[in-house]
Design a protein around this motif. Structure first.
Motif, PDB file in Angstrom:
ATOM      1  N   ALA A  90       0.891  -1.113  -0.237  1.00 59.66           N
ATOM      2  CA  ALA A  90       0.112  -0.050   0.000  1.00 59.66           C
ATOM      3  C   ALA A  90       0.889   1.211  -0.045  1.00 59.66           C
ATOM      4  N   TYR A  91       0.391   2.140  -0.695  1.00 63.48           N
ATOM      5  CA  TYR A  91       1.092   3.516  -0.474  1.00 63.48           C
ATOM      6  C   TYR A  91       0.346   4.814  -0.371  1.00 63.48           C
ATOM      7  N   ASP A  92       0.714   5.458   0.651  1.00 61.00           N
ATOM      8  CA  ASP A  92      -0.154   6.742   1.090  1.00 61.00           C
ATOM      9  C   ASP A  92       0.434   7.972   0.435  1.00 61.00           C
ATOM     10  N   GLU A  93      -0.168   8.608  -0.493  1.00 61.80           N
ATOM     11  CA  GLU A  93       0.366   9.729  -1.247  1.00 61.80           C
ATOM     12  C   GLU A  93       0.349  10.990  -0.101  1.00 61.80           C
ATOM     13  N   ALA A  94      -0.338  11.066   0.800  1.00 64.02           N
ATOM     14  CA  ALA A  94      -0.335  12.121   1.695  1.00 64.02           C
ATOM     15  C   ALA A  94       0.786  12.140   2.610  1.00 64.02           C
ATOM     16  N   THR A  95       1.265  10.933   3.316  1.00 62.24           N
ATOM     17  CA  THR A  95       2.677  10.704   4.072  1.00 62.24           C
ATOM     18  C   THR A  95       3.857  10.540   3.188  1.00 62.24           C
ATOM     19  N   LYS A  96       3.641   9.962   1.814  1.00 57.10           N
ATOM     20  CA  LYS A  96       4.609   9.730   0.952  1.00 57.10           C
ATOM     21  C   LYS A  96       5.418   8.315   1.643  1.00 57.10           C
ATOM     22  N   ILE A  97       4.469   7.534   2.138  1.00 59.04           N
ATOM     23  CA  ILE A  97       4.782   6.068   2.842  1.00 59.04           C
ATOM     24  C   ILE A  97       4.330   4.939   1.999  1.00 59.04           C
ATOM     25  N   GLN A  98       5.275   3.956   1.674  1.00 53.74           N
ATOM     26  CA  GLN A  98       4.878   2.766   0.838  1.00 53.74           C
ATOM     27  C   GLN A  98       5.261   1.658   2.046  1.00 53.74           C
TER      28      GLN A  98
END
Length: 200
Positions: A90-98
């Motif tokens: 999963a990747y979260d655009e808001a936190t820039k975390i994969q």
């Protein structure tokens, strides 16, 4: 122009591990999180990878497990029964975390895990499990399937419902920032985790 401060875990491996599980727990609890809809990979009958999006329902750091649900008539359920090896990302655009996860999945259908998961499901979610015919069945037209109403779904959906519990074996965390990316990975060693930094 000032930049946002770096996260507190930026150079702290233990804090990064805690943040990883915190993001997964947040994904299970909140539909707007980038970690709410991870992609899961299983092995198909022919040996090739099969991908689909699932809804993350629970993340338990202490047990090192994740939970999502599926229809036991689906290819996904059959693939897990045949070979429990799986991976999620999963990747979260808001936190820039994969976050990437590798583990072994277990299908729970008629036990306490499944009963608790079914009891905790919303009525509108249960409707999907009462669909006829089952997932992946060829149709004569796009609308040639039936869904029960929410009242009927209680009885019609439960026989098709399965909870999938993934025992996590490996975790990979990647934080992206122009000032320097941070990547770390952990693998399970019995009841403990061993981890370290990796090149991004």
């Amino acid at each position: 122009m000032s930049r946002a401060p770096l996260p507190a875990y930026y150079d702290d491996l233990d804090a990064t591990f805690a943040a990883l599980w915190g993001h997964l727990a947040d994904g299970a609890a909140h539909g707007r999180s980038g970690f709410h809809l991870p992609v899961v990979a299983t092995l198909g009958a022919a040996g090739g990878p099969r991908l689909r999006t699932v809804v993350l329902r629970a993340a338990d750091r202490d047990a090192g497990t994740l939970r999502f649900h599926c229809d036991r008539r689906s290819d996904k359920a059959a693939e897990i029964l045949a070979n429990p090896a799986c991976a999620l990302t999963a990747y979260d655009e808001a936190t820039k975390i994969q976050i990437r996860i590798e583990g072994r999945a277990a299908l729970h259908v008629d036990d306490a895990v499944a009963e608790a998961a079914w009891a905790g499901s919303r009525a509108m979610s249960r409707v999907c499990y009462g669909s006829e015919p089952g997932p992946g069945t060829a149709l004569s037209a796009g609308d040639a399937y039936a869904l029960p109403d929410e009242a009927a779904a209680e009885a019609l959906g439960r026989p098709h419902f399965a909870a999938v519990l993934v025992r996590v074996e490996r975790l990979d965390f990647l934080y992206l920032d122009r000032r320097g990316h941070r990547r770390a990975a952990w693998h399970r060693c019995g009841s403990a985790w061993q981890g370290g930094w990796l090149a991004p």
